[in-house]
Motif scaffolding. Structure first.
Motif, PDB file in Angstrom:
ATOM      1  N   GLY A   1      46.420  42.939  52.264  1.00  0.00           N
ATOM      2  CA  GLY A   1      46.957  41.813  51.501  1.00  0.00           C
ATOM      3  C   GLY A   1      48.209  42.247  50.774  1.00  0.00           C
ATOM      4  O   GLY A   1      48.725  43.352  51.001  1.00  0.00           O
ATOM      5  N   CYS A   2      48.673  41.381  49.879  1.00  0.00           N
ATOM      6  CA  CYS A   2      49.972  41.638  49.248  1.00  0.00           C
ATOM      7  C   CYS A   2      49.870  41.948  47.754  1.00  0.00           C
ATOM      8  O   CYS A   2      50.892  42.093  47.097  1.00  0.00           O
ATOM      9  CB  CYS A   2      50.865  40.424  49.432  1.00  0.00           C
ATOM     10  N   ALA A   3      48.655  41.968  47.213  1.00  0.00           N
ATOM     11  CA  ALA A   3      48.418  42.212  45.781  1.00  0.00           C
ATOM     12  C   ALA A   3      48.697  40.978  44.928  1.00  0.00           C
ATOM     13  O   ALA A   3      48.568  41.049  43.711  1.00  0.00           O
ATOM     14  CB  ALA A   3      49.186  43.419  45.253  1.00  0.00           C
ATOM     15  N   GLY A   4      49.058  39.854  45.561  1.00  0.00           N
ATOM     16  CA  GLY A   4      49.258  38.621  44.783  1.00  0.00           C
ATOM     17  C   GLY A   4      47.980  38.171  44.101  1.00  0.00           C
ATOM     18  O   GLY A   4      48.014  37.632  42.991  1.00  0.00           O
ATOM     19  N   CYS A   5      46.836  38.396  44.759  1.00  0.00           N
ATOM     20  CA  CYS A   5      45.552  38.025  44.137  1.00  0.00           C
ATOM     21  C   CYS A   5      45.339  38.837  42.861  1.00  0.00           C
ATOM     22  O   CYS A   5      44.782  38.341  41.880  1.00  0.00           O
ATOM     23  CB  CYS A   5      44.401  38.287  45.102  1.00  0.00           C
ATOM     24  N   GLU A   6      45.762  40.081  42.877  1.00  0.00           N
ATOM     25  CA  GLU A   6      45.598  40.918  41.695  1.00  0.00           C
ATOM     26  C   GLU A   6      46.508  40.426  40.570  1.00  0.00           C
ATOM     27  O   GLU A   6      46.160  40.516  39.394  1.00  0.00           O
ATOM     28  CB  GLU A   6      45.862  42.381  42.060  1.00  0.00           C
TER      29      GLU A   6
ATOM     30  N   GLY B   1      40.371  35.427  47.318  1.00  0.00           N
ATOM     31  CA  GLY B   1      41.627  34.928  47.870  1.00  0.00           C
ATOM     32  C   GLY B   1      41.529  34.630  49.356  1.00  0.00           C
ATOM     33  O   GLY B   1      40.582  35.027  50.047  1.00  0.00           O
ATOM     34  N   ALA B   2      42.531  33.893  49.844  1.00  0.00           N
ATOM     35  CA  ALA B   2      42.505  33.372  51.217  1.00  0.00           C
ATOM     36  C   ALA B   2      42.418  34.461  52.280  1.00  0.00           C
ATOM     37  O   ALA B   2      41.749  34.285  53.298  1.00  0.00           O
ATOM     38  CB  ALA B   2      43.745  32.514  51.451  1.00  0.00           C
ATOM     39  N   CYS B   3      43.078  35.592  52.064  1.00  0.00           N
ATOM     40  CA  CYS B   3      43.055  36.650  53.092  1.00  0.00           C
ATOM     41  C   CYS B   3      41.641  37.198  53.274  1.00  0.00           C
ATOM     42  O   CYS B   3      41.165  37.352  54.400  1.00  0.00           O
ATOM     43  CB  CYS B   3      43.987  37.792  52.721  1.00  0.00           C
ATOM     44  N   ALA B   4      40.975  37.515  52.166  1.00  0.00           N
ATOM     45  CA  ALA B   4      39.621  38.063  52.251  1.00  0.00           C
ATOM     46  C   ALA B   4      38.636  37.001  52.737  1.00  0.00           C
ATOM     47  O   ALA B   4      37.726  37.277  53.521  1.00  0.00           O
ATOM     48  CB  ALA B   4      39.183  38.611  50.895  1.00  0.00           C
TER      49      ALA B   4
ATOM     50  N   GLY C   1      43.712  34.549  56.036  1.00  0.00           N
ATOM     51  CA  GLY C   1      44.970  34.256  55.345  1.00  0.00           C
ATOM     52  C   GLY C   1      46.233  34.585  56.136  1.00  0.00           C
ATOM     53  O   GLY C   1      46.251  34.495  57.374  1.00  0.00           O
ATOM     54  N   VAL C   2      47.273  34.969  55.429  1.00  0.00           N
ATOM     55  CA  VAL C   2      48.565  35.250  56.068  1.00  0.00           C
ATOM     56  C   VAL C   2      48.440  36.387  57.097  1.00  0.00           C
ATOM     57  O   VAL C   2      48.930  36.252  58.233  1.00  0.00           O
ATOM     58  CB  VAL C   2      49.641  35.568  55.007  1.00  0.00           C
ATOM     59  N   PRO C   3      47.765  37.512  56.789  1.00  0.00           N
ATOM     60  CA  PRO C   3      47.654  38.566  57.816  1.00  0.00           C
ATOM     61  C   PRO C   3      46.949  38.055  59.072  1.00  0.00           C
ATOM     62  O   PRO C   3      47.235  38.509  60.183  1.00  0.00           O
ATOM     63  CB  PRO C   3      46.814  39.665  57.140  1.00  0.00           C
TER      64      PRO C   3
ATOM     65  N   CYS D   1      45.940  31.217  47.633  1.00  0.00           N
ATOM     66  CA  CYS D   1      46.880  32.283  48.024  1.00  0.00           C
ATOM     67  C   CYS D   1      48.090  32.255  47.095  1.00  0.00           C
ATOM     68  O   CYS D   1      49.087  31.638  47.405  1.00  0.00           O
ATOM     69  CB  CYS D   1      47.310  32.086  49.464  1.00  0.00           C
ATOM     70  N   PRO D   2      47.982  32.935  45.937  1.00  0.00           N
ATOM     71  CA  PRO D   2      46.779  33.589  45.407  1.00  0.00           C
ATOM     72  C   PRO D   2      45.865  32.557  44.750  1.00  0.00           C
ATOM     73  O   PRO D   2      46.282  31.423  44.535  1.00  0.00           O
ATOM     74  CB  PRO D   2      47.346  34.543  44.349  1.00  0.00           C
ATOM     75  N   PRO D   3      44.635  32.934  44.403  1.00  0.00           N
ATOM     76  CA  PRO D   3      43.764  32.005  43.686  1.00  0.00           C
ATOM     77  C   PRO D   3      44.419  31.563  42.371  1.00  0.00           C
ATOM     78  O   PRO D   3      45.059  32.378  41.698  1.00  0.00           O
ATOM     79  CB  PRO D   3      42.514  32.834  43.394  1.00  0.00           C
TER      80      PRO D   3
HETATM   81 FE1  SF4 Z   1      48.481  37.932  48.952  1.00  0.00          FE
HETATM   82 FE2  SF4 Z   1      47.745  35.409  49.317  1.00  0.00          FE
HETATM   83 FE3  SF4 Z   1      46.468  37.325  50.613  1.00  0.00          FE
HETATM   84 FE4  SF4 Z   1      46.140  37.102  47.981  1.00  0.00          FE
HETATM   85  S1  SF4 Z   1      45.513  35.597  49.532  1.00  0.00           S
HETATM   86  S2  SF4 Z   1      46.505  39.023  49.124  1.00  0.00           S
HETATM   87  S3  SF4 Z   1      48.180  36.384  47.356  1.00  0.00           S
HETATM   88  S4  SF4 Z   1      48.662  36.773  50.871  1.00  0.00           S
END
Ligand code: SF4
Length: 197
Positions: free
Chosen positions: A13-18, A92-95, A99-101, A167-169
């Protein structure tokens, strides 16, 4: 009352959730009266994976995993985290969904590697060398994580207790989740946690 032991793991992920956690600002500071962050990798409480392996099973109360699963290393860590944690949250959406990945699943692994390591205009790789999982470094074998053929959501790898979307929550959802964790008022297992907004 003993503090709730919390772990946070950034996978693919991108750490945006954090950042959504940090966006809680003073609410996060208040929550830390009741929460002890025991492992937050790879950013804040960056202990070694060995430290995680050495913890007693189910000694972490809650773990938030943000990011999907792309590498063998991530799957390995998440499986250990599941073993050590009572409540595992896809954060978040990735987990929760890839999500985006997960968009990379429209392409084959080989296409992705060739685009990243050969075809981009800024790449200087005349021999077309692609990443390998094993290297010989001065006579020693170095093994790197495998880049999987597809991105997986967290529940495709381990049993997941709760999901938080976005994304992020939105920090309102995160605040609801943190409050439910502190009060021990989590919804039925398998639920999505939202603020209802
Ligand atoms: Fe980043 Fe969005 Fe994935 Fe969170 S859900 S890690 S903000 S891309």
């Amino acid at each position: 009352m003993s503090k709730i032991k919390l772990a946070i793991y950034l996978s693919a992920g991108c750490a945006g959730c954090e950042m959504a956690l940090v966006d809680l600002s003073e609410k996060l500071i208040d929550a830390l009266e009741n929460i002890e962050i025991v492992w937050w990798t790879p950013t804040v409480v960056d202990l070694k994976y060995k430290d995680l392996e050495n913890l007693e099973d189910k000694s972490i109360d809650v773990a938030l995993v943000d990011g999907a699963v792309r590498l063998s290393e991530q799957e390995h860590v998440i499986k250990i985290l599941r073993q050590k944690t009572k409540v595992l949250v896809a954060f978040g959406a990735c987990a929760a969904m890839g999500g985006v990945p997960g968009l990379a699943n429209f392409h084959k692994r080989e296409e992705l590697l060739e685009t990243a390591y050969i075809n981009t205009w800024s790449t200087d790789n005349p021999d077309g060398v692609l990443p390998q999982t094993e290297y010989d470094v001065n006579g020693s074998k170095l093994t790197l994580p495998e880049f999987y053929g597809e991105v997986k959501a967290l529940h495709q790898v381990v049993d997941v207790d709760y999901f938080i979307g976005g994304c992020p929550p939105h920090h309102d959802h995160v605040a609801v989740a943190v409050e439910a964790i502190i009060k021990g008022e989590l919804p039925p297992k398998g639920s999505w946690i939202t603020s209802g907004k």
